[in-house]
Design a protein around this motif. Sequence first.
Motif, PDB file in Angstrom:
ATOM      1  N   ARG A 175       0.831  -1.211   0.000  1.00 41.20           N
ATOM      2  CA  ARG A 175       0.000   0.000   0.000  1.00 41.20           C
ATOM      3  C   ARG A 175       0.868   1.265   0.000  1.00 41.20           C
ATOM      4  O   ARG A 175       0.351   2.366  -0.106  1.00 41.20           O
ATOM      5  N   MET A 176       2.161   1.116   0.211  1.00 41.48           N
ATOM      6  CA  MET A 176       3.044   2.286   0.263  1.00 41.48           C
ATOM      7  C   MET A 176       3.782   2.441  -1.062  1.00 41.48           C
ATOM      8  O   MET A 176       3.845   1.511  -1.857  1.00 41.48           O
ATOM      9  N   LYS A 177       4.326   3.648  -1.263  1.00 40.58           N
ATOM     10  CA  LYS A 177       4.897   3.915  -2.582  1.00 40.58           C
ATOM     11  C   LYS A 177       6.338   4.418  -2.566  1.00 40.58           C
ATOM     12  O   LYS A 177       7.039   4.311  -3.568  1.00 40.58           O
ATOM     13  N   SER A 178       6.775   4.995  -1.467  1.00 36.33           N
ATOM     14  CA  SER A 178       8.086   5.660  -1.449  1.00 36.33           C
ATOM     15  C   SER A 178       9.170   4.827  -2.115  1.00 36.33           C
ATOM     16  O   SER A 178       9.373   3.676  -1.769  1.00 36.33           O
ATOM     17  N   GLY A 179       9.841   5.428  -3.057  1.00 31.29           N
ATOM     18  CA  GLY A 179      10.931   4.751  -3.747  1.00 31.29           C
ATOM     19  C   GLY A 179      12.255   5.032  -3.065  1.00 31.29           C
ATOM     20  O   GLY A 179      12.307   5.590  -1.966  1.00 31.29           O
ATOM     21  N   VAL A 180      13.342   4.681  -3.749  1.00 31.49           N
ATOM     22  CA  VAL A 180      14.667   4.820  -3.166  1.00 31.49           C
ATOM     23  C   VAL A 180      14.974   6.276  -2.845  1.00 31.49           C
ATOM     24  O   VAL A 180      15.401   6.610  -1.738  1.00 31.49           O
ATOM     25  N   PHE A 181      14.709   7.138  -3.799  1.00 29.55           N
ATOM     26  CA  PHE A 181      15.099   8.529  -3.613  1.00 29.55           C
ATOM     27  C   PHE A 181      14.313   9.182  -2.474  1.00 29.55           C
ATOM     28  O   PHE A 181      14.889   9.812  -1.586  1.00 29.55           O
ATOM     29  N   ALA A 182      12.998   8.967  -2.477  1.00 30.76           N
ATOM     30  CA  ALA A 182      12.166   9.541  -1.411  1.00 30.76           C
ATOM     31  C   ALA A 182      12.587   8.998  -0.048  1.00 30.76           C
ATOM     32  O   ALA A 182      12.620   9.730   0.942  1.00 30.76           O
ATOM     33  N   SER A 183      12.922   7.714   0.018  1.00 31.03           N
ATOM     34  CA  SER A 183      13.348   7.121   1.285  1.00 31.03           C
ATOM     35  C   SER A 183      14.655   7.733   1.760  1.00 31.03           C
ATOM     36  O   SER A 183      14.850   7.997   2.943  1.00 31.03           O
ATOM     37  N   PHE A 184      15.571   7.944   0.810  1.00 28.02           N
ATOM     38  CA  PHE A 184      16.895   8.480   1.123  1.00 28.02           C
ATOM     39  C   PHE A 184      16.765   9.898   1.691  1.00 28.02           C
ATOM     40  O   PHE A 184      17.416  10.268   2.663  1.00 28.02           O
ATOM     41  N   VAL A 185      15.898  10.671   1.066  1.00 27.18           N
ATOM     42  CA  VAL A 185      15.703  12.055   1.527  1.00 27.18           C
ATOM     43  C   VAL A 185      14.823  12.087   2.781  1.00 27.18           C
ATOM     44  O   VAL A 185      15.036  12.897   3.680  1.00 27.18           O
ATOM     45  N   TYR A 186      13.861  11.212   2.830  1.00 22.46           N
ATOM     46  CA  TYR A 186      12.942  11.021   3.949  1.00 22.46           C
ATOM     47  C   TYR A 186      12.068  12.227   4.255  1.00 22.46           C
ATOM     48  O   TYR A 186      10.868  12.167   4.089  1.00 22.46           O
TER      49      TYR A 186
END
Lengths: 354, 264
Positions: free
Chosen positions: B110-121
């Motif tokens: 149900r979640m979407k955050s990819g690598v970049f969004a996770s890295f930036v948080y």
Amino acid sequence: MFHRESGYYKTTYAADMALYPLPIARWTVAGIALAMCIAPFVLHAYYVSVINLILVATVGALGLNILVGYTGQISIGHAAFMSVGAYTAANLAVRLDLPFWVTLPAGGLMAAAIGAIVGIPSLRIKGLYLAIATLAGQLIIEWTINHVPWISGGMQASIEVPRPTLFGAQLRTQHQLYWFLLFFAVLAIVGTLNLVRSRIGRAFIAIRDQDIAAEIIGINIFRYKLLAFAISSFYAGVTGVLYTYYLGIANYEQFQIVTSIDYLAMIIIGGLGSILGSIFGAIFVTLLPIAIRLAMENWGAFLFGDADINNLIPNLRLMVFGGLIIVFLVLEPEGLNRLWRNIRSYFRVWPFSY
Amino acid sequence: MAAGAAQLRVEGVAKQFGGVTAVDEVSLEVQQGEILSVIGPNGAGKTSLLNMVSGFYRPDRGRIAFEGEDITNLPPSRIAERGIARTFQNIALFKGMTVLDNLMLGRHVRMKSGVFASFVYWGLAQKEEMAHREKVEDLIEFLKLEDLRKQPTGALSYGLQKRVELGRALALEPKALLLDEPMGGMNQEEKEDMARYVLDVNEERGTTIILIEHDMGVVMDISKRVVVLDRGRVIAAGEPKSVQANPEVIRAYLGTKHAIRKAA
Ligand SMILES: Nc1ncnc2c1ncn2[C@@H]1O[C@H](COP(=O)(O)OP(=O)(O)OP(=O)(O)O)[C@@H](O)[C@H]1O
Ligand SMILES: [Mg+2]
């Protein structure tokens, strides 16, 4: 990382999910940040150059830990991924005269692509077999760089690279490089902290802990294993680029199997699946050979002849690493990070121990 | 999906292991919102059947469709994405992780955050974490796990682990939930709690439930329909009462340790 748990209550989810939820942890981090800012002003260039090496190693150790410590995959090919980054950046910098803010991500991305390819067997094989597959990757990449002059620049497979330029000024001294490297090390630390506490990082840990359960909740194991290889290799590539800028030369000898082992030693000694452990490991493995060299130069003459000492130093280094890896794997699989936690929890109840 | 059409349709599915026929030409239909129990003696092929529906085993023959679409050869992660969640007979939690992290992992699809969004948080990923954390907190409240949020699941009692595993499956917001002996190894009180949760989920969310269970009391209480497997075959299906009286079912159970007990 650093925190006390008792007597402090969190009121919102955001506060609960903060990196350093406790005041004392924030103070500790602030203290370290301050020390890092003062350090270059009080330290001699030699010591700064040692810290610079640690900063570079931190980035690589964090990357390898994402793959090995968090996702539970193994790679003995990480030095090769670093060389991919190093030579990509060196060629771009020398041939096209590109600045570091292009060569650095480019080196990372190229290493990520190669790393993902080397990681493909991880779908079918695990453990020792995967180790051997990545070792093969290491050897193939080493051989290729060595035998294709178009990549390696011909002469002894090395390419001289001008130091990075920032705001029109070239970073020449160790002190100037320090800020450059510190920036990327901090970026890598914070980025990794964020990664492992959000969706992608949790999926990595899930695969490490229970791959069947990971699949049932909808994690595509193959895709995430490749992603772990890619991210981890991206860090490796960036490490290679930083090291190249640090040395002023891209040279394959810096990226052989021994270096892969060094990085594995960092995360095993520091602590698998731990960010603080990656930093501890980078510090320890960088300082150890220097300590050995110092010790041998000062006291070795009592035991050995001059010629022997120079032969002994690199071998002694390997022996000490090998011994430490075994000791930590057997006695303290969670590494220095665990020792640190033990010390911390001892002082947490101090002076009322038991 | 046409009205009245089955949500899950299993057609002539078979699976062999070496010489053992675990599942032999099983067909069944499950309606949206139904609670179906699958019963049968040990080794009847119940778990193997669930494994095929959830993608862990590939059937040798036959076809499985969910909401009108063929899912026979999809991998488990794709099937989960379509809204089928399950629990395991012998619990497959992430034992080193906290209850909270297990449930957050349940929300993966149900979640979407990819690598970049996770890295930036800060920004997207944090916002997403908080939104999903709230959903997970609702589940924690529903399952009364408030005090155990930050406990590693490996340290919990067997009954609580089963409850957390149910929570992780629910976190996916499944359309259909497959439960493989969710009450196995529980005491009477824990069984009643679990039965309550299952009924609540079914009533409040309309989630279809396929339940493997040995305790006939529970089966009689909560399911509208029962399918009986024996040696890989469906030997009876229908309302709990009629199934229980079926002579073939009684014969299949005779001499097994799970003899049919009279329903309460
Ligand atoms: N992966 C496998 N490899 C080999 N044989 C298997 C496998 N999975 C199931 N079987 C066999 O298939 C048959 C059916 O097993 P299954 O686990 O589906 O039964 P079950 O009805 O769930 O039994 P129980 O009530 O004991 O859980 C058994 O004979 C079992 O040994
Ligand atoms: Mg079973």
